[in-house]
Design a protein around this motif. Sequence first.
Motif, PDB file in Angstrom:
ATOM      1  N   MET A 151       0.844  -1.197   0.000  1.00 17.17           N
ATOM      2  CA  MET A 151       0.000   0.000   0.000  1.00 17.17           C
ATOM      3  C   MET A 151       0.877   1.244   0.000  1.00 17.17           C
ATOM      4  N   GLU A 188       1.358  -2.239  -4.939  1.00 18.78           N
ATOM      5  CA  GLU A 188       0.162  -3.018  -5.238  1.00 18.78           C
ATOM      6  C   GLU A 188      -1.115  -2.191  -5.162  1.00 18.78           C
ATOM      7  N   ALA A 189      -1.161  -1.219  -4.244  1.00 18.45           N
ATOM      8  CA  ALA A 189      -2.363  -0.409  -4.069  1.00 18.45           C
ATOM      9  C   ALA A 189      -1.963   1.013  -3.697  1.00 18.45           C
ATOM     10  N   GLN A 203      -3.602   4.967  -2.429  1.00 23.47           N
ATOM     11  CA  GLN A 203      -4.719   5.792  -1.978  1.00 23.47           C
ATOM     12  C   GLN A 203      -4.210   7.214  -1.762  1.00 23.47           C
ATOM     13  N   GLY A 206      -4.457   0.692  -8.899  1.00 19.42           N
ATOM     14  CA  GLY A 206      -4.112   0.306  -7.540  1.00 19.42           C
ATOM     15  C   GLY A 206      -5.294   0.289  -6.592  1.00 19.42           C
ATOM     16  N   ALA A 207      -6.513   0.164  -7.134  1.00 14.05           N
ATOM     17  CA  ALA A 207      -7.712   0.142  -6.295  1.00 14.05           C
ATOM     18  C   ALA A 207      -8.069  -1.283  -5.861  1.00 14.05           C
ATOM     19  N   ARG A 236      -6.485  -5.617  -5.668  1.00 17.27           N
ATOM     20  CA  ARG A 236      -5.377  -6.571  -5.766  1.00 17.27           C
ATOM     21  C   ARG A 236      -5.898  -7.829  -6.437  1.00 17.27           C
ATOM     22  N   PRO A 264      -7.861  -3.800  -1.179  1.00 14.27           N
ATOM     23  CA  PRO A 264      -6.841  -3.607  -0.163  1.00 14.27           C
ATOM     24  C   PRO A 264      -7.433  -2.993   1.104  1.00 14.27           C
TER      25      PRO A 264
END
Length: 178
Positions: free
Chosen positions: A38, A73-74, A76, A154-155, A157, A176
Amino acid sequence: MSTFPVQPYGEFLFTRARGAAARADLEEHLRQSDVLPMLTIDFVGVVAMTNSFADEFLGKFYTLLSAEGHAVEAVQLAGLNEETRDAVNVCLQRRKQFAVDAESHTLLGDAEVLTDTYQRARKLSAFRAAELAEELHISLPNANNRLKRLLEAGALRRERSAGPDRGGKEFIYSVPAF
């Protein structure tokens, strides 16, 4: 999890040059890290930013993110106020991109078609593409296209499933823990 603070670049962010410098630092931060589960891009302390800064920093970053082999991977976005959220939305809409807002757990930017898909994905938590297609009453190819866009931003996985031997690839998608 890793956090990239944007405030060190100023309370009022403007110019493409400053946006490029912030993006270069973010890219270097990612190069020096192992794969991150993240990344939080934190705007706490930023009062306002211009559309040109947002485009150079975030727009080009999300273009890089959708390329194969990224080290995160994600992603925000956190700490957005009304002013900075507007600049982010304009940038992402113009580029037909979107991002996850950490506080509201909603999509920002060009996410009109994907908003319902993302909300259903959050509700399901972990699922296969066929399950999402059934939930949304859409075709499997349509669900796969939407999932691809959510993955690129990236919203979501995805992990390869040890599913039935039907000759194809099968994946489990998950949201995630933002």
